[in-house]
Write a protein that holds these residues in place. Structure first.
Motif, short mmCIF file in Angstrom:
data_model
loop_
_atom_site.label_atom_id
_atom_site.label_comp_id
_atom_site.label_asym_id
_atom_site.label_seq_id
_atom_site.Cartn_x
_atom_site.Cartn_y
_atom_site.Cartn_z
N ILE A 112 -7.37 -2.79 6.01
CA ILE A 112 -7.34 -3.27 7.39
C ILE A 112 -5.92 -3.21 7.97
O ILE A 112 -5.71 -2.78 9.09
N PHE A 113 -4.94 -3.66 7.18
CA PHE A 113 -3.58 -3.80 7.73
C PHE A 113 -2.69 -2.59 7.41
O PHE A 113 -1.50 -2.74 7.18
N SER A 114 -3.26 -1.42 7.37
CA SER A 114 -2.44 -0.26 7.01
C SER A 114 -2.50 0.80 8.09
O SER A 114 -2.28 1.97 7.83
N LYS A 115 -2.78 0.37 9.33
CA LYS A 115 -2.94 1.33 10.41
C LYS A 115 -1.64 2.11 10.68
O LYS A 115 -1.69 3.21 11.21
N SER A 116 -0.52 1.50 10.29
CA SER A 116 0.75 2.16 10.62
C SER A 116 1.14 3.22 9.61
O SER A 116 2.09 3.96 9.80
N MET A 117 0.40 3.29 8.50
CA MET A 117 0.80 4.24 7.46
C MET A 117 0.01 5.53 7.59
O MET A 117 -1.10 5.54 8.12
N PRO A 118 0.58 6.62 7.07
CA PRO A 118 -0.16 7.87 7.11
C PRO A 118 -1.45 7.75 6.30
O PRO A 118 -1.46 7.09 5.26
N GLU A 119 -2.50 8.38 6.80
CA GLU A 119 -3.81 8.26 6.18
C GLU A 119 -3.80 8.66 4.71
O GLU A 119 -4.43 8.03 3.87
N GLU A 120 -3.09 9.75 4.39
CA GLU A 120 -3.19 10.19 2.99
C GLU A 120 -2.46 9.25 2.07
O GLU A 120 -2.82 9.10 0.90
N PHE A 121 -1.46 8.54 2.60
CA PHE A 121 -0.77 7.56 1.76
C PHE A 121 -1.70 6.38 1.47
O PHE A 121 -1.82 5.93 0.32
N VAL A 122 -2.39 5.91 2.51
CA VAL A 122 -3.36 4.82 2.33
C VAL A 122 -4.43 5.25 1.33
O VAL A 122 -4.85 4.48 0.46
N ALA A 123 -4.86 6.52 1.45
CA ALA A 123 -5.89 7.02 0.54
C ALA A 123 -5.41 6.94 -0.89
O ALA A 123 -6.16 6.57 -1.80
N ARG A 124 -4.14 7.29 -1.11
CA ARG A 124 -3.61 7.23 -2.48
C ARG A 124 -3.54 5.80 -2.98
O ARG A 124 -3.93 5.51 -4.11
N VAL A 125 -3.04 4.90 -2.11
CA VAL A 125 -2.94 3.49 -2.52
C VAL A 125 -4.32 2.95 -2.90
O VAL A 125 -4.51 2.39 -3.99
N LEU A 126 -5.29 3.15 -2.01
CA LEU A 126 -6.63 2.62 -2.29
C LEU A 126 -7.26 3.33 -3.48
O LEU A 126 -7.99 2.73 -4.26
N GLY A 127 -6.94 4.61 -3.64
CA GLY A 127 -7.46 5.36 -4.78
C GLY A 127 -6.95 4.78 -6.10
O GLY A 127 -7.73 4.56 -7.04
N VAL A 128 -5.65 4.51 -6.15
CA VAL A 128 -5.08 3.93 -7.37
C VAL A 128 -5.74 2.59 -7.67
O VAL A 128 -6.14 2.30 -8.81
N LEU A 129 -5.90 1.76 -6.62
CA LEU A 129 -6.55 0.46 -6.81
C LEU A 129 -8.01 0.65 -7.23
O LEU A 129 -8.56 -0.15 -7.99
N GLY A 130 -8.62 1.74 -6.71
CA GLY A 130 -10.00 2.05 -7.09
C GLY A 130 -10.12 2.33 -8.58
O GLY A 130 -11.04 1.86 -9.25
N VAL A 131 -9.17 3.09 -9.12
CA VAL A 131 -9.17 3.37 -10.56
C VAL A 131 -9.07 2.06 -11.33
O VAL A 131 -9.81 1.81 -12.28
N LEU A 132 -8.17 1.21 -10.86
CA LEU A 132 -7.94 -0.06 -11.54
C LEU A 132 -9.20 -0.93 -11.53
O LEU A 132 -9.64 -1.45 -12.56
N ILE A 133 -9.81 -1.05 -10.35
CA ILE A 133 -10.97 -1.94 -10.24
C ILE A 133 -12.16 -1.33 -10.98
O ILE A 133 -12.99 -2.06 -11.53
N PHE A 134 -12.20 -0.02 -11.06
CA PHE A 134 -13.23 0.63 -11.87
C PHE A 134 -13.11 0.17 -13.33
O PHE A 134 -14.09 -0.20 -13.97
#
Lengths: 666, 153
Positions: A112-134
């Motif tokens: 929600i609070f990452s509108k100011s960041m480039p989309e692909e950077f947000v994708a990487r951050v959420l992806g890394v967290l996705g691996v972790l939560i998996f």
């Protein structure tokens, strides 16, 4: 039926997190906008299904569904409703579900609070967290599913929640601590995303900083709550025991503290980049280590959950993969980051470096002391324990040294500060601190102690240095008020947090040096004097609570012949589990706590008990509150919000209404 | 370039010096503060010198607890069901201290062979047996059937 839905939600969350851990990262790598755009919806999905799972578990508790074995082990029909609800985190399985759900909550906020960041950077951050939560959800489903049923014959009633946990501290401490702990995963993900993308600049630091500060602030509150709870619940009047499970949060907190300072240098001066990334990895590792120690049962501690080797190995696996993997990535990518050393030995950068070295060394020595018994046992087969004296010997001098620099740091300047300037600034501060340290104990406590004097000098050193800095900053302005107004929110955050350190230092030192305690046996009508207070046992009576029976003693406390307060310490026996529990009676005050623990009845209404007088003990937690508010203020600084508005305008979505909405403080 | 290198070297040396001081301090503190753990059998076999600070793990022998009526003194026997150690403690016992319950005591042996316990630890979970107690019973071969370090379901 509901518990099966909970299980099913977990499986769905697992599938979604598998997608989240792969698609967006791959998308960012191959520049596939569709895959990148999947990050936020998948995150929301994981959050929703984990939310459903934890609600299903809470529902099973509230409806006394003892066919669910986790509920049967941790609840009882007599358990008051608020504990039924919070018993969700009363054992390993449920608390891990809470932990995972917290991570999902952080992920959703990043989305929600990452509108100011480039989309692909947000994708990487959420992806890394996705691996972790998996990994977390897989662990839960494989070894610790909270929805396991007892078939075919469920018990008629549950075994009850551990009596030591039936307390407000249990409602507050675990969720807060987990939230702080898990928050560092977000900062970790930012660091990994930076390593993956090779993007490591001041903008990156500016995006990470609010997250690091908020996680740090929440972790501070979580640890302080734990300390406060232990203080009044465990009944030995202590607020920190260097227990193997207290140490990982402390290690994480120390790394986190180093991290938020190092991030400041990265943001302002573009330096310490690879060091900052390493700290993010270390802070995260500290939080995983905490999980491992608590849940593997390898170390003896009051917190230990029941151990199961398969769980230990699984967590060790997660630990090995995530820490090993990230360190490998770090080793490969960090050398590519260009650092510079454009500063002098008296610059703020250098003082912050000193701060970082001290904090990291403290964390490392606590780490060593915590794990040493385990290593020792593996090597020699002998069991040993490392007690508080070890930790105090190391930690206290290191912190004293650190506090000297806490005073100097804010007054120093970036790049270069001349010695004469520093000396001119700090001379008066030093003089005033010496004065306070020497005189204050004599007047207020009418006692002299070298240790108390040293801590008071350090505490006033920190406070006066801050005061000097503020007055410097305000001096050039037309009026004091305008000057104060012109200072940034993050500056005020720093001020508050540093004052918090001073407050905590005073509390910790005065409690440690001037506390008095006495174990006595009192018959009704007998009195005993401690620290100027006269404690009299008036009598005792039987009591009956919703799920316990017990005794309650009545003690009057008088000071100079005047009745001050009446204390009612209890000794309870929880009926369902048959466990005894002592309930302290505390008269809390700003300057001192009076504290009574009831022992046992020794015939004819006489009771053994321990009495404590603890000066300034509340200041320890007051300091933590200051620090937490400071950390939060810093995250709310204008420059992070401004960034968001600018980005919104740039992306063309900055319609007038939206910008106005974002200008409103949330 | 050269000045820049020198500065980097300076910083690295500074960190190295800090670390070595810390490692030295840490090792010193560690060597001073290790509490070795013994089983009642090891104590009975005279492996412990009087005055040495140790920990003993074992069960509180049934029927052995004697508490004074006019003071906080308590005497009991810690056992691994092969050998016994008499324990003396002055203070309030933890909530979960009971006969037949696993405990860990910290303190030292006096010259009479009585263990003067400065601290008595009992676990908060009654089904849980601390690794120390478990190890003591395993060593003596007297671990009760099914008493693993995890609670029964």
């Amino acid at each position: 039926m509901i518990p099966e839905l909970g299980s099913f939600s977990l499986i769905l969350a697992l599938c979604l997190s598998a997608l989240l851990g792969s698609l967006p990262i791959a998308g960012a790598h191959y520049n596939n906008p569709v895959w990148i755009s999947m990050a936020r919806p998948l995150t929301a999905g994981v959050f929703v299904f984990l939310g459903l799972a934890i609600s299903a578990l809470a529902y099973a508790f509230i409806t006394d569904d003892f066919s669910v074995s986790f509920v049967a082990q941790h609840s009882n029909t007599l358990l008051p409703m608020r504990y039924k609800f919070t018993a969700v985190w009363g054992g390993h399985e449920g608390s891990f579900l809470l932990w995972t759900f917290m991570l999902a909550g952080w992920m959703l906020s990043v989305g929600i609070f990452s509108k100011s960041m480039p989309e692909e950077f947000v994708a990487r951050v959420l992806g890394v967290l996705g691996v972790l939560i998996f990994g977390y959800i897989l662990f839960m489903l494989a070894t610790s599913n909270p929805f396991g049923r007892i078939v075919p014959l469920p018990p008629a009633d549950g075994a009850d929640l551990n009596s030591a946990l039936q307390d407000i501290g249990f409602i507050l401490h675990p969720p807060t601590l987990y939230m702080g702990y898990v928050g560092f995963s977000v900062v970790f993900a930012f660091a990994i995303a930076a390593l993956l993308s090779g993007r490591m600049d001041a903008a990156w630091a500016r995006w990470s900083r609010p997250w690091a500060n908020v996680a740090w602030a929440i972790l501070t509150v979580g640890i302080a709550l734990g300390s406060w709870w232990a203080y009044y619940e465990l009944g030995w009047g202590g607020w920190w025991a260097w227990d193997p499970v207290e140490n990982p949060p402390m290690i994480t907190w120390l790394f986190g503290t180093a991290l938020i300072h190092s991030l400041a240098v990265t943001e302002k001066r573009g330096m310490f980049k690879s060091w900052t990334v390493l700290l993010a990895i270390l802070a995260f590792s500290g939080s995983l280590l905490g999980t491992f120690i608590t849940r593997s049962g390898l170390l003896t501690s009051v917190h230990a959950f029941a151990s199961d080797p398969s769980r230990g190995f699984f967590i060790l696996g997660i630990l090995g993969i995530s820490i090993g993997g990230s360190l490998l990535l770090y080793a490969l990518r960090a050398p590519l980051m260009k650092g510079s050393f454009g500063f002098e030995y008296t610059s703020r950068e250098f003082f912050l470096l000193v701060n970082n070295v001290i904090l990291v060394v403290s964390a490392a020595s606590i780490f060593l002391g915590t794990l040493f018994p385990m290593v020792y046992q593996a090597v020699t087969d002998d069991l040993i324990s490392i007690g508080p004296p070890y930790f105090n010997t190391i930690f206290v001098p290191l912190m004293m040294l650190l506090f000297v620099f806490v005073g100097i740091g804010p007054l120093s300047r970036w790049k270069q500060t001349s010695w004469t300037y520093l000396a001119a600034q700090l001379g008066k501060v030093l003089f005033a601190s010496l004065l306070v340290g020497l005189i204050f104990p004599l007047i207020v406590l009418s006692k002299f102690s070298v240790a108390a004097t040293i801590t008071l000098i350090l505490a006033s050193w920190i406070v006066f240095a801050i005061g000097k800095d503020i007055s410097n900053k305000v001096a050039n302005k037309r009026s004091t008020l305008r000057g104060l107004n012109s200072l940034s929110l993050s500056y005020y955050g720093m001020v508050l947090a540093h004052i918090g350190i001073a407050v905590m230092l005073i509390g910790a030192a005065l409690t440690s040096f001037f506390s008095e305690e006495r174990s006595v046996l009192l018959a009704p009508g007998e009195s005993v004097e401690l620290g100027g207070y006269l404690f009299t046992l008036e009598g005792s009576a039987r009591i009956e609570g919703p799920n316990y029976i017990g005794d309650e003693a009545e003690l009057t406390v008088a000071n100079d012949g005047e009745l001050l307060t009446v204390l009612y310490p209890q000794r309870r026996l929880y009926v369902a589990s048959g466990t005894p529990s002592t309930e302290m009676a505390i008269d809390a005050g700003f300057f001192r706590d009076l504290f009574v623990t009831l022992g046992e009845e020794k015939g004819a209404g006489a009771w053994s008990m321990t009495l404590y007088v603890k000066p300034f003990v509340r200041w320890i937690w007051l300091g933590a509150i200051f620090m937490a508010i400071g950390g939060t203020l810093t995250a709310g600084d204008k420059r992070y919000r401004r960034l968001r508005i600018k980005a919104a305008e740039k992306s063309g979505r900055g319609s007038k209404t939206q910008t106005a909405a974002e200008l409103q403080p949330a | 370039m050269k000045a820049h290198r020198r500065k980097r070297l300076g910083v690295i040396l500074f960190i190295a010096a800090g670390l070595s001081v810390a490692v030295g301090l840490t090792l010193y503190a560690l060597s001073q503060n290790i509490d070795l753990f013994y089983t009642p059998t090891q104590v009975a076999q005279g492996e412990v010198n009087a005055g040495q600070r140790i920990r003993i793990g074992g069960m509180v022998r049934e029927g052995s607890v004697q508490s004074a009526t006019d003071s906080l003194a308590v005497r009991f026997v810690a056992t691994d069901y092969a050998n016994d150690v008499p324990i003396y403690h002055e203070g309030i016992l933890p909530d979960l201290f009971r006969e037949g319950q696993g405990i860990v005591v910290e303190g030292s042996l006096d010259n009479a062979g009585v263990f003067q316990a400065s601290r008595v630890l009992a676990k908060h979970d009654e089904n849980y047996m601390s690794p120390e107690v478990k190890a003591a019973l395993d060593a003596a071969g007297t671990a009760p059937e099914g008493a693993a370090t995890r609670p029964g379901t």
